[in-house]
Design an enzyme around this catalytic site. Structure first.
Site, PDB file in Angstrom:
ATOM      1  N   GLU A   1      13.372  -5.084  -3.265  1.00 46.80           N
ATOM      2  CA  GLU A   1      13.481  -6.536  -3.382  1.00 46.80           C
ATOM      3  C   GLU A   1      12.218  -7.033  -4.097  1.00 46.80           C
ATOM      4  O   GLU A   1      11.110  -6.755  -3.638  1.00 46.80           O
ATOM      5  CB  GLU A   1      13.507  -7.089  -1.956  1.00 46.80           C
ATOM      6  CG  GLU A   1      14.408  -8.227  -1.716  1.00 46.80           C
ATOM      7  CD  GLU A   1      14.516  -8.544  -0.214  1.00 46.80           C
ATOM      8  OE1 GLU A   1      15.200  -9.490   0.101  1.00 46.80           O
ATOM      9  OE2 GLU A   1      13.911  -7.870   0.627  1.00 46.80           O
TER      10      GLU A   1
ATOM     11  N   SER B   1       6.619  -7.406   4.476  1.00 47.83           N
ATOM     12  CA  SER B   1       8.020  -7.712   4.790  1.00 47.83           C
ATOM     13  C   SER B   1       8.181  -9.085   5.409  1.00 47.83           C
ATOM     14  O   SER B   1       9.295  -9.591   5.479  1.00 47.83           O
ATOM     15  CB  SER B   1       8.653  -6.651   5.697  1.00 47.83           C
ATOM     16  OG  SER B   1       7.723  -5.912   6.387  1.00 47.83           O
TER      17      SER B   1
ATOM     18  N   HIS C   1       9.134  -5.417  -2.455  1.00 49.67           N
ATOM     19  CA  HIS C   1       9.426  -5.042  -1.071  1.00 49.67           C
ATOM     20  C   HIS C   1      10.326  -3.816  -1.023  1.00 49.67           C
ATOM     21  O   HIS C   1      11.495  -3.872  -1.385  1.00 49.67           O
ATOM     22  CB  HIS C   1      10.099  -6.243  -0.375  1.00 49.67           C
ATOM     23  CG  HIS C   1      10.429  -6.016   1.057  1.00 49.67           C
ATOM     24  ND1 HIS C   1      11.535  -6.550   1.669  1.00 49.67           N
ATOM     25  CD2 HIS C   1       9.793  -5.300   2.017  1.00 49.67           C
ATOM     26  CE1 HIS C   1      11.564  -6.183   2.936  1.00 49.67           C
ATOM     27  NE2 HIS C   1      10.521  -5.425   3.171  1.00 49.67           N
TER      28      HIS C   1
ATOM     29  N   ASN D   1      16.149  -8.893   5.069  1.00 50.49           N
ATOM     30  CA  ASN D   1      15.810  -9.049   6.488  1.00 50.49           C
ATOM     31  C   ASN D   1      16.337 -10.369   7.048  1.00 50.49           C
ATOM     32  O   ASN D   1      16.666 -10.469   8.224  1.00 50.49           O
ATOM     33  CB  ASN D   1      14.291  -8.962   6.694  1.00 50.49           C
ATOM     34  CG  ASN D   1      13.807  -7.520   6.528  1.00 50.49           C
ATOM     35  OD1 ASN D   1      14.603  -6.594   6.645  1.00 50.49           O
ATOM     36  ND2 ASN D   1      12.531  -7.335   6.242  1.00 50.49           N
TER      37      ASN D   1
HETATM   38  P1  NAD Z   1       1.130   1.591   8.380  1.00 45.40           P
HETATM   39  O1  NAD Z   1       0.391   1.079   9.547  1.00 45.40           O
HETATM   40  O2  NAD Z   1       1.902   2.860   8.500  1.00 45.40           O
HETATM   41  O3  NAD Z   1       0.125   1.776   7.151  1.00 45.40           O
HETATM   42  C1  NAD Z   1      -0.859   0.866   6.792  1.00 45.40           C
HETATM   43  C2  NAD Z   1      -1.981   1.659   6.182  1.00 45.40           C
HETATM   44  O4  NAD Z   1      -2.930   0.775   5.610  1.00 45.40           O
HETATM   45  C3  NAD Z   1      -2.764   2.512   7.205  1.00 45.40           C
HETATM   46  O5  NAD Z   1      -2.834   3.845   6.749  1.00 45.40           O
HETATM   47  C4  NAD Z   1      -4.136   1.866   7.242  1.00 45.40           C
HETATM   48  O6  NAD Z   1      -5.179   2.794   7.481  1.00 45.40           O
HETATM   49  C5  NAD Z   1      -4.217   1.280   5.839  1.00 45.40           C
HETATM   50  N1  NAD Z   1      -5.190   0.193   5.747  1.00 45.40           N
HETATM   51  C6  NAD Z   1      -5.424  -0.814   6.616  1.00 45.40           C
HETATM   52  N2  NAD Z   1      -6.422  -1.611   6.157  1.00 45.40           N
HETATM   53  C7  NAD Z   1      -6.801  -1.114   4.975  1.00 45.40           C
HETATM   54  C8  NAD Z   1      -7.770  -1.487   4.012  1.00 45.40           C
HETATM   55  N3  NAD Z   1      -8.565  -2.546   4.205  1.00 45.40           N
HETATM   56  N4  NAD Z   1      -7.918  -0.718   2.901  1.00 45.40           N
HETATM   57  C9  NAD Z   1      -7.127   0.348   2.720  1.00 45.40           C
HETATM   58  N5  NAD Z   1      -6.199   0.765   3.607  1.00 45.40           N
HETATM   59  C10 NAD Z   1      -6.043   0.039   4.713  1.00 45.40           C
HETATM   60  O7  NAD Z   1       2.081   0.409   7.925  1.00 45.40           O
HETATM   61  P2  NAD Z   1       3.404   0.461   7.031  1.00 45.40           P
HETATM   62  O8  NAD Z   1       4.575   0.539   7.935  1.00 45.40           O
HETATM   63  O9  NAD Z   1       3.229   1.455   5.947  1.00 45.40           O
HETATM   64  O10 NAD Z   1       3.424  -0.998   6.412  1.00 45.40           O
HETATM   65  C11 NAD Z   1       2.576  -1.387   5.367  1.00 45.40           C
HETATM   66  C12 NAD Z   1       3.071  -2.677   4.753  1.00 45.40           C
HETATM   67  O11 NAD Z   1       4.416  -2.501   4.331  1.00 45.40           O
HETATM   68  C13 NAD Z   1       3.109  -3.875   5.698  1.00 45.40           C
HETATM   69  O12 NAD Z   1       2.792  -5.018   4.973  1.00 45.40           O
HETATM   70  C14 NAD Z   1       4.558  -3.920   6.151  1.00 45.40           C
HETATM   71  O13 NAD Z   1       4.964  -5.218   6.524  1.00 45.40           O
HETATM   72  C15 NAD Z   1       5.251  -3.492   4.908  1.00 45.40           C
HETATM   73  N6  NAD Z   1       6.588  -2.920   5.105  1.00 45.40           N
HETATM   74  C16 NAD Z   1       6.846  -2.071   6.126  1.00 45.40           C
HETATM   75  C17 NAD Z   1       8.111  -1.548   6.283  1.00 45.40           C
HETATM   76  C18 NAD Z   1       8.411  -0.584   7.383  1.00 45.40           C
HETATM   77  O14 NAD Z   1       9.599  -0.318   7.639  1.00 45.40           O
HETATM   78  N7  NAD Z   1       7.432  -0.035   8.036  1.00 45.40           N
HETATM   79  C19 NAD Z   1       9.124  -1.873   5.367  1.00 45.40           C
HETATM   80  C20 NAD Z   1       8.820  -2.738   4.299  1.00 45.40           C
HETATM   81  C21 NAD Z   1       7.553  -3.248   4.187  1.00 45.40           C
END
Ligand code: NAD
Length: 732
Positions: free
Chosen positions: A476, A443, A464, A514
């Site tokens: 997005e 994001s 996204h 955003n």
């Molecule tokens: P999260 O922390 O809930 O999940 C991330 C997951 O990735 C975890 O389960 C972790 O164990 C796993 N992980 C980490 N390193 C890894 C690796 N090397 N190999 C495999 N798995 C691995 O985070 P999230 O909120 O799901 O966000 C994930 C992505 O999505 C980020 O880039 C974030 O910016 C983006 N995002 C988040 C939101 C939101 O509202 N949370 C919205 C849009 C985009």
């Protein structure tokens, strides 16, 4: 070939079949409606015809009115579009009324021909209104089919007689879910709601309808409101029960719409006034209110964004012309909150999913998220056990990157960290086919930067999603500097498969959504610091159609996330960063008030997490000023700060299509849907007035309100955004 055809059977039943040849669903055009009239006249005038059945040649009955028709009528009506729209509406009433009266003697109500509607499947809008004008409605027993009058959802109301007929059939109160909330019902529920009379097996539909037509007598076909002594169910307005209904409904509508959606109020007015007069006059009243709503700029803006343009984007209006890129097998990296949601959306759409995380347990937990959603669906009778098994069967949770073999798309959703993302990009690319596309769900990180970890940057793209993935309809798609057409097409085809709405933007800080929503939050917090009463800030936002006030939104997304974003933005922007609102959220974070998740934020919460009022303690630290700004001033600050960001995104070529800017704003962050989106809102204000307001706001509050050059230029030239940047202008 016309959209409606008629076949007169030897049994004396004339079957009128609706089948628009080049469309997957029947939509009604002006020309086709004229054909209906000719066919009805023919059948009613033919002595050999005993009755009529109206049906569809498709598995569905109707998608509704072709809403482009309304825009065309307005254009064609020159100086008096209201008259044009009113005449068009009254003509529709006349045709359906002719069908409803079916040749009956006006005094005795005798001698009419029975008309049944055989509804083959999903039936919306004018389709339902045609059905309501018939004497009996049969619907095929397909639990997936829905029938309803969803007009209110795009800013209008059922103006083809549906409002008058349905409210007179069941009463104003009982009609509210269908008319005022636009709720669509499956056949069983539609029967209880009296939208239809009978649910029958699909293969018996036509036979049952014909059988009824051939046996119905005079008394079966007279509508209650055409009979002497008819009384409105639930009470007309001056009846004690009716009085309670209308007073309550008025308050409910104002509470729900905050007065910004003209259609809901107009609908209630039409029902109220219509209930006091005979039916034919009531139809005129309905037509007047309908015209008034159609003439309101909010309704045309809503129709344009939420119906016409949303559909155009979903159908690939901005898709590069490359072969079909439908996804067969997707690899989702990271099974956290987002990854789990993306896996569910994909598997639910029939796509094979490999769901990868660091530990098997984490990957399994990601899959369990789908199980939870499916179980909820089963409880609500929306999902079958069979479907659950199928969907879960498509998700393979694992830690083994080798399982990504054969994936044609990867969606990466691991931690928001350049290093971690680079590592998983390389690991996945080592296994996936050479022509596979790699997408990141970041994001905040620039796509072009992340693409450096890829051996094939032209196949690298941002997809996204918004949280929660299963509920949020916008996706997005972000093009990095080197992203190629096939990657864009792949992303668009994927989004289409999972039935969401895409916008395509260029790479820049916070992309589009955003970028616009963060200033909204900051403006609200800034006002707290200035001493504006928090209740004024929150209510001003809601009264202008934002779903959540900026302070509540901060509580929902969490205050520590705000702190994190503020710190990261400051680091990236250096001197140019404006830290005015930081003091408030940094202090809140220090106080441990992290928002809803900590049961404490700008709002107070009870032990169960239920939001109470605004938190009193805030004013001890940031006292409320004695003099408060007026409501419009607060609303303009909150809206302009968002829309100016949207205009800058357009100027900087981050946004390439204002339709995407409008649709994306409504679906992505709930930008005042009544306005049709940021660009539509500015068009409603007019460039000249918008420029004046920006100049005044800049003087009072600072450079973030600086009038964009393009807006000033438009004001000079008397242009609008849709006139200058809309699809017609682009095509010219
Ligand atoms: P999260 O922390 O809930 O999940 C991330 C997951 O990735 C975890 O389960 C972790 O164990 C796993 N992980 C980490 N390193 C890894 C690796 N090397 N190999 C495999 N798995 C691995 O985070 P999230 O909120 O799901 O966000 C994930 C992505 O999505 C980020 O880039 C974030 O910016 C983006 N995002 C988040 C939101 C939101 O509202 N949370 C919205 C849009 C985009």
């Amino acid at each position: 070939m016309t959209d409606f055809t008629m076949e007169k059977g030897a049994d004396g039943v004339a079957v009128i079949t609706w089948d628009v040849k080049d469309k997957s669903m029947n939509v009604l055009t002006r020309e086709a409606f004229a054909t209906v009239e000719t066919l009805i006249d023919d059948a009613l005038g033919d002595e050999a015809v005993k009755g009529i059945v109206i049906t569809s040649g498709k598995e569905t009955f109707a998608g509704g009115m072709d809403l482009n028709t309304l825009a065309k009528i307005r254009e064609e009506s020159g100086d008096d579009p209201a008259q044009g729209l009113f005449d068009f509406t009254m003509n529709g009433h006349r045709i359906l009324r002719r069908l409803e009266r079916a040749g009956m003697d006006p005094k005795t109500n005798k001698g009419g021909k029975p008309v049944a509607c055989a509804i083959t499947g999903t039936c919306m809008g004018i389709g339902t209104e045609i059905a309501l004008a018939c004497h009996r409605r049969f619907m095929a027993d397909n639990p997936k089919a829905k029938i309803g009058l969803p007009e209110i959802l795009v800013g209008i109301f059922p103006g083809g007689g549906g409002t008058m007929r349905y409210s007179r059939m069941v009463g104003a109160m009982a009609a509210a879910p269908v008319l005022l909330e636009g709720r669509s019902l499956n056949p069983a529920k539609a029967k209880s709601a009296q939208l239809i009379d009978e649910v029958v097996p699909a293969d018996e539909l036509l036979a049952k309808a014909k059988e009824w037509v051939l046996t119905a007598g005079d008394a079966d076909i007279v509508k209650p409101w055409d009979q002497k002594g008819w009384k409105m169910p639930g009470g007309a307005p001056y009846h004690p029960a009716g009085f309670m209904t209308f007073v309550g409904a008025s308050a409910m509508i104002n509470g729900r719409t905050k007065g910004v959606y003209p259609a809901a109020k107009a609908l209630l007015s039409a029902v109220y006034e219509g209930a006091l007069v005979p039916f034919d006059t009531a139809l005129q009243i309905e037509a007047r209110w309908f015209t008034s709503v159609l003439m309101n700029p909010s309704s045309s803006a809503m129709i344009r964004s939420l119906f016409i343009n949303k559909e155009a984007l979903e159908k690939g209006a901005n898709r590069p012309a490359v072969d079909d890129q439908k996804v067969k097998k997707v690899g989702v990296l990271g099974a956290g909150m987002m990854g789990a949601g993306i896996a569910y959306a994909s598997a639910n759409a029939g796509i094979e999913v490999v769901l990868i995380d660091n530990a098997q347990e984490a990957a399994e937990k990601g899959k369990a998220y789908s199980e939870g959603l499916l179980d909820k669906g089963i409880q609500r009778k929306r999902v079958t056990e069979e479907k659950k098994t199928q969907v879960l069967g498509r998700i393979t949770p694992t830690t083994d990157y080798a399982a990504l073999e054969g994936c044609d798309l990867i969606v990466e959703a691991v931690f928001e960290d350049v290093g971690v993302k680079a590592e998983v990009t390389a690991k996945a690319e080592a296994v996936i086919p050479a022509d596979a596309i790699f997408a990141t769900n970041t994001s905040t990180l620039p796509i072009t930067e992340l693409a450096k970890a890829s051996a094939r940057p032209e196949q690298f793209i941002g997809i996204h999603f918004f949280s929660p993935v299963d509920k949020m309809m916008l996706v997005e798609i972000i093009k990095g500097k080197q992203t190629g057409d096939v990657a864009v097409a792949k992303a668009l085809d994927f989004v289409r498969q999972i039935r969401k709405t895409p916008i395509v933007v260029n790479d820049a800080r916070f992309f589009y959504a955003n970028r616009c929503i963060i200033p909204y939050i900051n403006e609200g917090i800034r006002m707290v610091k200035e001493g504006v009463a928090p209740a004024l800030i929150e209510n001003a936002a809601k009264l202008v159609g934002m779903p959540l006030g900026p302070l509540q939104l901060t509580d929902e997304t969490s205050i520590d996330l705000g702190v994190k974003i503020a710190k990261a933005t400051k680091a990236a922007m250096g001197e140019a960063y404006d830290d005015t609102s930081d003091e408030v959220i940094f202090w809140m974070a220090d106080e441990g008030r992290l928002g809803r998740k900590s049961n404490a934020g700008f709002y107070a919460y009870d032990e169960k997490g239920k939001r109470q009022g605004l938190w009193d303690g805030l004013s001890e630290k940031f006292p409320v000023a004695e003099e408060q700004p007026d409501l419009t001033e607060v609303q303009h600050r909150l809206l302009f700060v968002q829309v100016l960001e949207a205009v800058r995104a357009l100027e900087e070529d981050v946004l390439m299509d204002i339709r995407e800017g409008d649709v994306g704003a409504i679906l992505g962050w709930g930008f005042a849907p009544w306005s049709g989106g940021p660009f539509s809102w500015l068009d409603i204000l007019g460039a000249e007035y918008a420029t004046e307001r920006c100049d005044a706001l800049t003087e009072a509050y600072g450079d973030r309100f600086t009038t964009p050059d393009v807006l000033r230029d438009m004001a000079k030239k008397g242009q609008s955004f849709y006139g200058r940047f809309g699809p017609e202008a682009k095509a010219a």
